[in-house]
Design an enzyme around this catalytic site. Structure first.
Site, mmCIF file in Angstrom:
data_model
loop_
_atom_site.group_PDB
_atom_site.id
_atom_site.type_symbol
_atom_site.label_atom_id
_atom_site.label_comp_id
_atom_site.label_asym_id
_atom_site.label_seq_id
_atom_site.Cartn_x
_atom_site.Cartn_y
_atom_site.Cartn_z
ATOM 1 N N HIS A 124 55.256 -16.446 12.824
ATOM 2 C CA HIS A 124 55.854 -17.168 11.924
ATOM 3 C C HIS A 124 57.177 -17.517 12.120
ATOM 4 C CE1 HIS A 124 52.649 -16.966 8.780
ATOM 5 N NE2 HIS A 124 52.146 -15.627 9.638
ATOM 6 N N ASP A 180 64.744 -21.526 11.912
ATOM 7 C CA ASP A 180 63.556 -21.076 11.036
ATOM 8 C C ASP A 180 62.434 -21.624 11.682
ATOM 9 O OD1 ASP A 180 62.675 -20.178 8.534
ATOM 10 O OD2 ASP A 180 64.170 -21.548 7.490
HETATM 11 P P1 ADQ Z 1 60.693 -16.814 5.059
HETATM 12 O O1 ADQ Z 1 61.764 -16.572 6.060
HETATM 13 O O2 ADQ Z 1 60.512 -16.084 3.782
HETATM 14 O O3 ADQ Z 1 59.248 -17.192 5.776
HETATM 15 P P2 ADQ Z 1 60.176 -19.846 3.996
HETATM 16 O O4 ADQ Z 1 59.338 -20.459 4.817
HETATM 17 O O5 ADQ Z 1 61.365 -20.590 3.364
HETATM 18 O O6 ADQ Z 1 60.810 -18.526 4.538
HETATM 19 O O7 ADQ Z 1 59.331 -19.171 2.846
HETATM 20 C C1 ADQ Z 1 60.114 -18.608 1.571
HETATM 21 C C2 ADQ Z 1 58.987 -18.646 0.385
HETATM 22 O O8 ADQ Z 1 59.601 -17.606 -0.428
HETATM 23 C C3 ADQ Z 1 58.754 -19.979 -0.134
HETATM 24 O O9 ADQ Z 1 57.467 -19.948 -0.631
HETATM 25 C C4 ADQ Z 1 59.404 -19.810 -1.400
HETATM 26 O O10 ADQ Z 1 59.267 -20.513 -2.422
HETATM 27 C C5 ADQ Z 1 59.786 -18.292 -1.786
HETATM 28 N N1 ADQ Z 1 60.852 -18.166 -2.436
HETATM 29 C C6 ADQ Z 1 62.117 -18.220 -2.192
HETATM 30 N N2 ADQ Z 1 63.069 -17.868 -2.988
HETATM 31 C C7 ADQ Z 1 62.394 -17.564 -4.120
HETATM 32 C C8 ADQ Z 1 62.559 -17.009 -5.423
HETATM 33 N N3 ADQ Z 1 63.913 -16.921 -5.948
HETATM 34 N N4 ADQ Z 1 61.645 -16.682 -6.382
HETATM 35 C C9 ADQ Z 1 60.347 -17.081 -5.869
HETATM 36 N N5 ADQ Z 1 59.946 -17.258 -4.729
HETATM 37 C C10 ADQ Z 1 61.015 -17.765 -3.585
HETATM 38 C C11 ADQ Z 1 58.842 -17.046 7.069
HETATM 39 C C12 ADQ Z 1 59.543 -17.708 8.440
HETATM 40 C C13 ADQ Z 1 59.635 -19.074 7.907
HETATM 41 C C14 ADQ Z 1 58.099 -19.636 7.929
HETATM 42 C C15 ADQ Z 1 57.482 -18.592 6.942
HETATM 43 C C16 ADQ Z 1 55.911 -18.900 6.756
HETATM 44 O O11 ADQ Z 1 60.789 -17.133 8.133
HETATM 45 O O12 ADQ Z 1 60.209 -19.801 9.126
HETATM 46 O O13 ADQ Z 1 58.037 -20.871 7.259
HETATM 47 O O14 ADQ Z 1 57.380 -17.333 7.180
HETATM 48 O O15 ADQ Z 1 55.387 -18.931 8.160
#
Ligand code: ADQ
Length: 465
Positions: free
Chosen positions: A157, A364
């Site tokens: 990921h 990311d």
């Molecule tokens: P993350 O580093 O966690 O994921 P991201 O892809 O942005 O990063 O996903 C974060 C998730 O958490 C999103 O669905 C978002 O809605 C949720 N989220 C963030 N803040 C929140 C809050 N305050 N309350 C509720 N929900 C919240 C890792 C990798 C990424 C990759 C994903 C999936 O680092 O690059 O995109 O996995 O493969």
């Protein structure tokens, strides 16, 4: 049809009692597991004094979930140690934060063995096994040692780092070699796949066999499978009653100002300090419009057992205080910074209320927030996405305003441009991005990956003949 086994560090299956807190990824995996009558296997998130290998098995909304408890030492060496103090920073290009400690490596191997030993008895001959993320790279090797011959796929990921960075990891070759015990290795983008291939071709004297990679006496299929969001559902959720309520609260609080939002796990890879500096630069250099904006940063805390996360939290507290101290007025604070977690329908309402989203990670794998923001917009009056060129999502969301997240000047200029953008340009840019997030959604991602894993043996047979 084969059964599907999903393995990940943490298991986040929906309960079926309203899934507003469960992310799109978990929903998509659960849907696949229901379709393939599968099993989701991982760590329970709990610790026990002595590891027993005993499984907790539950049925969650039609999905079988099997979890195991780990020892406190496992947690420190494997999760807080090798996974989050070694691999996470290194793979996000933060060599300065990367800790190499032999005990972490040992703990990482031990937990992977424990996962394998507990999982192996549950595997049936035709099962497809799909392993997720950097916590579990050596899992296939451990399963093979126990005689498991099934098709096993791995999906990363997070980014795969450049060759010169990868070789700074002690024991890098052993780690990469263990990926050759899989049948399929998937990455978020073609760039990460290429970085992996480059390592294998130069460092391990590997060769390409068609589009497969051969090294360490084994051939593995590699591919880019960009992850998506549940775009159609998210767009619907943005029109739900709770989303509207959140939207109205946001609108009332902005008092006709333009809302700029950031939504990220509190993590140094997300570029939060640099983003705050960019916003500060914008305020300092645009005195005429500065009182017309509000920046809301939502950043729930994560990985609190790791010092680097405690440190960034403290720095952001003081940075937000400093910016408000410098620019606030009796009736206006430019920055609102909150560390809470929200339901997905509330987040959808927040996204929809925003005129601009700042998604500016330093690195990311993909970044799902960028895609959720696009999915949640009002088609008649969409907001503008400012996106880091170093997010995997930049490959697909080309109509975003692209920035180098290290440059406060670029962030400030993009903000100025986004706030001044007329409706027709906003709609034109958004429509193309929306088409992309809807077409390449989380179900398309899952089907492409599972399809490629199902086909794997046939491909190898064809190559051999
Ligand atoms: P993350 O580093 O966690 O994921 P991201 O892809 O942005 O990063 O996903 C974060 C998730 O958490 C999103 O669905 C978002 O809605 C949720 N989220 C963030 N803040 C929140 C809050 N305050 N309350 C509720 N929900 C919240 C890792 C990798 C990424 C990759 C994903 C999936 O680092 O690059 O995109 O996995 O493969």
């Amino acid at each position: 049809m084969s059964r599907l086994i999903v393995v990940s560090n943490r298991v986040n299956a929906p309960t079926g009692k309203g899934d507003e807190t469960v992310g799109g990824l978990a929903m998509a995996l659960s849907a696949a597991l229901r379709e393939y009558s599968g099993l989701w296997f991982g760590w329970s998130g709990k610790t026990t004094e002595k590891f027993t290998g005993e499984l907790n098995v539950e049925r969650c909304d039609g999905v079988t979930v099997a979890t195991l408890d780990l020892e406190e030492t496992d947690l420190n060496e494997y999760y807080n140690g090798y996974a989050n103090k070694t691999l996470w920073p290194l793979f996000h290009y933060r060599q300065d934060l990367t800790a190499y400690d032999r005990s972490y490596g040992e703990g990482y191997e031990r937990v992977n063995q424990r996962f394998a030993e507990t999982l192996a008895p549950l595997i049936e001959p035709d099962d497809l096994i799909w392993v997720h993320d950097y916590h579990l790279i050596p899992l296939a090797r451990e399963l093979r040692k126990l005689g498991v011959k099934n098709r096993i796929g791995f999906y990363l990921h997070i980014p795969w780092p450049a060759h010169q960075l990868m070789v700074t990891l002690p024991g890098h070759q052993k780690l990469v070699q263990s990926l050759f015990d899989y049948d399929l290795v998937g990455f978020q983008t073609a760039d990460y796949r290429q970085a992996f291939e480059e390592y294998v071709l130069t460092e391990a004297k590997g060769v390409m066999v068609g589009s497969d990679l051969r090294a360490f006496g084994r051939t593995v299929k590699v591919g880019a499978f960009p992850i998506g969001v549940d775009a159609a559902e998210f767009a619907e959720m943005a029109k739900s009653e709770r989303a509207w309520r959140t939207y109205n609260v946001m609108m009332a609080h902005t008092a006709f100002r333009s809302l700029i939002i950031g939504v990220d796990r509190l993590d140094y890879s997300k570029g939060l300090e640099e983003r705050f500096a960019g916003f500060e630069h914008f305020l300092a250099h645009n005195p005429d419009v500065r009182r017309e904006v509000l920046f809301l940063q939502i950043a729930p805390v994560s990985r609190e057992g790791v010092e680097a996360y405690q440190e960034i939290r403290a720095r952001l507290d003081s940075l937000s205080g400093r910016i408000n101290g410098e620019f606030a007025d009796i009736d206006w604070n430019p920055v609102r910074y909150v560390n809470k977690t929200y339901r997905r329908d509330e987040l959808a309402g927040v996204y929809r209320a925003a005129r601009v989203a700042l998604v500016t990670p330093l690195r990311d794998g993909m970044n799902l927030v960028a895609k959720e923001f696009v999915a949640a917009q009002n088609p008649d009056d969409p907001g503008v996405l400012i996106l880091s060129r170093f997010a995997g999502a930049a490959d697909q969301l080309k109509q975003a305003l692209m920035v180098n997240p290290n440059s406060p000047e670029e962030i400030a200029e993009a903000l100025k441009r986004a706030l001044a953008m007329d409706l027709s340009e906003r709609v034109a840019r958004w429509a193309q991005m929306f088409e992309n997030v809807t077409r390449e959604d989380v179900n398309a991602w899952r089907d492409a990956y599972v399809g490629a894993l199902s086909d794997v043996r046939e491909t190898h047979t064809a190559l051999a003949s």
